[in-house]
Design a protein around this motif. Structure first.
Motif, PDB file in Angstrom:
ATOM      1  N   UNK A   1       0.833  -1.212   0.000  1.00  0.00           N
ATOM      2  CA  UNK A   1       0.000   0.000   0.000  1.00  0.00           C
ATOM      3  C   UNK A   1       0.866   1.260   0.000  1.00  0.00           C
ATOM      4  N   UNK A   2       0.225   2.393  -0.195  1.00  0.00           N
ATOM      5  CA  UNK A   2       0.949   3.658  -0.126  1.00  0.00           C
ATOM      6  C   UNK A   2       1.449   3.905   1.302  1.00  0.00           C
ATOM      7  N   UNK A   3       2.432   4.797   1.412  1.00  0.00           N
ATOM      8  CA  UNK A   3       2.999   5.224   2.703  1.00  0.00           C
ATOM      9  C   UNK A   3       3.638   4.053   3.459  1.00  0.00           C
ATOM     10  N   UNK A   4       4.249   3.139   2.692  1.00  0.00           N
ATOM     11  CA  UNK A   4       4.932   1.983   3.290  1.00  0.00           C
ATOM     12  C   UNK A   4       6.445   2.255   3.373  1.00  0.00           C
ATOM     13  N   UNK A   5       7.047   1.884   4.504  1.00  0.00           N
ATOM     14  CA  UNK A   5       8.495   1.942   4.673  1.00  0.00           C
ATOM     15  C   UNK A   5       9.009   0.526   4.390  1.00  0.00           C
ATOM     16  N   UNK A   6       9.759   0.384   3.286  1.00  0.00           N
ATOM     17  CA  UNK A   6      10.199  -0.932   2.844  1.00  0.00           C
ATOM     18  C   UNK A   6      11.579  -1.272   3.414  1.00  0.00           C
ATOM     19  N   UNK A   7      11.705  -2.486   3.996  1.00  0.00           N
ATOM     20  CA  UNK A   7      12.975  -2.986   4.526  1.00  0.00           C
ATOM     21  C   UNK A   7      13.501  -4.087   3.603  1.00  0.00           C
ATOM     22  N   UNK A   8      14.818  -4.072   3.339  1.00  0.00           N
ATOM     23  CA  UNK A   8      15.406  -5.062   2.437  1.00  0.00           C
ATOM     24  C   UNK A   8      16.895  -5.269   2.753  1.00  0.00           C
ATOM     25  N   UNK A   9      17.413  -6.440   2.349  1.00  0.00           N
ATOM     26  CA  UNK A   9      18.860  -6.686   2.455  1.00  0.00           C
ATOM     27  C   UNK A   9      19.576  -6.346   1.153  1.00  0.00           C
ATOM     28  N   UNK A  10      18.794  -6.005   0.108  1.00  0.00           N
ATOM     29  CA  UNK A  10      19.352  -5.675  -1.215  1.00  0.00           C
ATOM     30  C   UNK A  10      20.126  -6.850  -1.798  1.00  0.00           C
ATOM     31  N   UNK A  11      19.681  -8.054  -1.498  1.00  0.00           N
ATOM     32  CA  UNK A  11      20.395  -9.266  -1.939  1.00  0.00           C
ATOM     33  C   UNK A  11      20.562  -9.286  -3.455  1.00  0.00           C
ATOM     34  N   UNK A  12      19.487  -8.954  -4.203  1.00  0.00           N
ATOM     35  CA  UNK A  12      19.563  -9.084  -5.659  1.00  0.00           C
ATOM     36  C   UNK A  12      20.352  -7.946  -6.309  1.00  0.00           C
ATOM     37  N   UNK A  13      20.745  -6.964  -5.483  1.00  0.00           N
ATOM     38  CA  UNK A  13      21.486  -5.821  -6.030  1.00  0.00           C
ATOM     39  C   UNK A  13      22.967  -5.848  -5.634  1.00  0.00           C
ATOM     40  N   UNK A  14      23.432  -6.988  -5.047  1.00  0.00           N
ATOM     41  CA  UNK A  14      24.798  -7.026  -4.507  1.00  0.00           C
ATOM     42  C   UNK A  14      25.855  -6.879  -5.594  1.00  0.00           C
ATOM     43  N   UNK A  15      25.542  -7.269  -6.821  1.00  0.00           N
ATOM     44  CA  UNK A  15      26.537  -7.160  -7.898  1.00  0.00           C
ATOM     45  C   UNK A  15      26.408  -5.873  -8.705  1.00  0.00           C
ATOM     46  N   UNK A  16      25.290  -5.204  -8.577  1.00  0.00           N
ATOM     47  CA  UNK A  16      25.078  -3.955  -9.327  1.00  0.00           C
ATOM     48  C   UNK A  16      24.063  -3.081  -8.585  1.00  0.00           C
ATOM     49  N   UNK A  17      24.615  -2.198  -7.726  1.00  0.00           N
ATOM     50  CA  UNK A  17      23.729  -1.369  -6.924  1.00  0.00           C
ATOM     51  C   UNK A  17      22.993  -0.306  -7.747  1.00  0.00           C
ATOM     52  N   UNK A  18      23.433  -0.052  -8.969  1.00  0.00           N
ATOM     53  CA  UNK A  18      22.721   0.936  -9.796  1.00  0.00           C
ATOM     54  C   UNK A  18      21.299   0.470 -10.125  1.00  0.00           C
ATOM     55  N   UNK A  19      21.043  -0.838  -9.987  1.00  0.00           N
ATOM     56  CA  UNK A  19      19.691  -1.344 -10.217  1.00  0.00           C
ATOM     57  C   UNK A  19      18.715  -0.885  -9.133  1.00  0.00           C
ATOM     58  N   UNK A  20      19.270  -0.387  -8.027  1.00  0.00           N
ATOM     59  CA  UNK A  20      18.402   0.138  -6.953  1.00  0.00           C
ATOM     60  C   UNK A  20      17.669   1.389  -7.434  1.00  0.00           C
ATOM     61  N   UNK A  21      18.233   2.034  -8.476  1.00  0.00           N
ATOM     62  CA  UNK A  21      17.575   3.216  -9.015  1.00  0.00           C
ATOM     63  C   UNK A  21      16.138   2.874  -9.424  1.00  0.00           C
ATOM     64  N   UNK A  22      15.988   1.742 -10.100  1.00  0.00           N
ATOM     65  CA  UNK A  22      14.650   1.338 -10.553  1.00  0.00           C
ATOM     66  C   UNK A  22      13.712   1.081  -9.378  1.00  0.00           C
ATOM     67  N   UNK A  23      14.245   0.504  -8.312  1.00  0.00           N
ATOM     68  CA  UNK A  23      13.445   0.255  -7.121  1.00  0.00           C
ATOM     69  C   UNK A  23      12.978   1.571  -6.500  1.00  0.00           C
TER      70      UNK A  23
END
Length: 544
Positions: A45-67
């Motif tokens: 839903x809207x106004x959600x604070x998302x928590x993550x380990x960024x596991x799928x972005x460990x090799x290329x953090x620039x993909x976090x831009x899309x997130x």
């Protein structure tokens, strides 16, 4: 309302670090979620604070831009990334991009399990939301009791302002102050000053469901104003304006304000229905009075005896003005809009005309969206008053009033005549190529009668032309009518009239003088004579 900044200031979350500018962390947080999937924005839903380990972005953090982009489109409150497990640190390019997008990024240390952090934050949010909900329900219960106990709207606004400890103003559909809390009695500027400031900043504020703007105070310093539509499903709603809403004490929430607005809408609706019941009684009285006064051979009635309740008074002049709101092309088929426009125009005239015209009273016309103004004293500048009042309404709400004006009569028994004239003038005005605001009734003669030969028109023409001689009952009046008819038939020759009626010439002279006095016009005038002969013929069948 909790924000990212609020959460970070709580001691148990002191190990969390805000990596982006603090000014971007004032977004409201309503929920917390954990996810490692890149398309999570579709499922939260809207106004959600998302928590993550960024596991799928460990090799290329620039993909976090899309997130970040997808979360921002979903109006998420922020992104918390745990470091030390899959990524050692959050790269500067991610922080820079988040600052560019004005989206908060929070660093979570490896020592904090995301599951525990989720539960701690949710418990905090839920506890606060429960408290706010209970408080809002208390407000609803308190104000609902005020509704049941028939407390005035002014008292409601006063209590509400004291409860939330900040100035409150109720604005009517005309953008005027309807009621205000007691805060304004302590200031040098009335509530109207602040509403004028709001109108300058947002002229259409009364039609918005909810919004906030900045305006100037007495010291020319900017401060926040919020406003809520009390009847947001109306075309012309009331609005609840709150000054300095950021100073409202905890645990008052938006939900509590909405509950107050809801109760207020019920109070306004109740008042409206009470007024409508009274208006229906007035309408029925006007309809009955006009029908009875138009009927032939009716005995005089004391209309003041029953009409005083509806604003009728004893006067030497009576005049009716027929009124309607000009319809706008896009809204011809919108019945509810037309009803609201009619109601708005009626209340505007009821309020404004009372300040300009002595003993004026308004009636709604049965089965229409129109109304009739009864002016009960001679008013020399009536047209100017009507135009001024109409122009003010048009400037405020773009609603145009139109007026058909009847003739002045000296008896309350002739209100029906003035009403018919006013309605006729209004109908004639609609046929003009350029519609004026006001249109005076013009006396009708023989030609216009042949254009429309309705029974009510014939009766009216006969009565207005012959007066008491139209449908007489008394023997003396019947004799006068007979004399007048013979006299006109014999081209106003006294000798021939006297011979036909077997009376003396002086008797004919005396009777014709009486006819002149009753009719109030020179019967020897060619135009008057023609109308009299026509009226005598049209009323002859009823008189036999």
């Amino acid at each position: 309302m909790r924000t990212i900044l609020d959460l970070l200031q709580i001691p148990r979350f002191s190990d969390l670090i805000l990596l982006t500018n603090a000014e971007y962390a004032n977004l409201q947080v309503d929920s917390i979620e954990i996810s490692e999937t890149p398309d999570i924005s579709f499922y939260i839903p809207e106004k959600t604070f998302l928590l993550t380990t960024a596991m799928i972005y460990q090799n290329d953090q620039s993909q976090i831009f899309n997130l970040i982009d997808s979360l921002q489109e979903k109006n998420a409150a922020g992104l918390g990334i745990k470091v030390g497990r899959y990524i050692d640190e959050i790269e500067q390019q991610v922080i820079d991009y988040a600052n560019q997008k004005q989206f908060p990024i929070v660093q979570i240390p490896i020592s904090i399990p995301l599951g525990s952090l989720l539960h701690q934050m949710l418990n905090l949010l839920w506890d606060k939301q429960t408290e706010q909900l209970n408080y809002a329900l208390d407000i609803q219960r308190r104000f609902s009791n005020m509704l049941v106990n028939d407390v005035s709207i002014a008292r409601f606004i006063s209590d509400f302002g004291r409860l939330i400890n900040t100035p409150v103003i109720l604005v009517d559909p005309y953008k005027r102050v309807y009621a205000a809390s007691k805060h304004f009695s302590k200031t040098t500027k009335p509530a109207e000053y602040y509403i004028d400031q709001v109108k300058l900043a947002d002229p259409n504020f009364v039609n918005k469901k909810e919004d906030s703007i900045l305006i100037k105070d007495l010291d020319q310093k900017t401060f926040l104003v919020s406003y809520f539509s009390v009847e947001h499903n109306h075309y012309f709603p009331h609005s609840l304006v709150i000054l300095n809403p950021e100073k409202i004490p905890y645990p008052v929430s938006n939900f509590a304000l909405e509950q107050a607005a809801l109760v207020l809408s019920f109070m306004l609706y109740k008042n409206q229905k009470i007024q409508e019941s009274y208006d229906i009684l007035k309408t029925d009285f006007l309809t009955r009075m006009i029908e009875i006064q138009q009927a032939p051979n009716q005995e005089p009635r004391d209309w003041l005896d029953s009409g005083t309740t509806y604003g009728l008074v004893k006067a030497r002049h009576y005049r009716v003005v027929y009124v309607a709101c000009q319809q706008k092309e896009p809204y011809h088929s919108k019945i509810r809009y037309q009803e609201e426009v009619s109601q708005i125009g009626f209340h505007w005239l009821s309020d404004k005309l009372a300040h300009h015209i002595k003993d004026v009273t308004l009636f709604k016309v049965k089965d229409t969206a129109h109304y009739a103004i009864v002016v009960q004293h001679k008013q020399e500048n009536l047209e100017n008053i009507l135009k001024t009042v109409a122009a003010d309404l048009f400037e405020r709400l773009d609603i145009q009033l139109q007026f058909g004006i009847g003739t002045i009569y000296d008896s309350i028994d002739d209100i029906a005549k003035s009403y018919i004239e006013a309605k006729t003038a209004f109908e004639e005005m609609q046929l003009l190529s350029t519609l004026p605001l006001t249109y005076q009734y013009q006396q009708k003669g023989m030609r216009s009668l042949f254009e429309k030969m309705g029974p009510s028109d014939i009766t009216y023409f006969c009565e207005i032309t012959l007066k008491k001689l139209a449908y007489p009952k008394e023997a003396s009046m019947i004799e006068l009518r007979k004399t007048l008819k013979y006299y006109l038939d014999f081209h106003c020759e006294i000798a021939r009239t006297a011979k036909a009626l077997f009376v003396h010439r002086n008797t004919i002279k005396y009777r014709i003088d009486q006819c002149n006095e009753i009719i109030g016009k020179n019967i020897h005038d060619s135009g008057v004579s023609l109308d009299l002969r026509l009226a005598l013929e049209l009323s002859e069948e009823d008189n036999l």
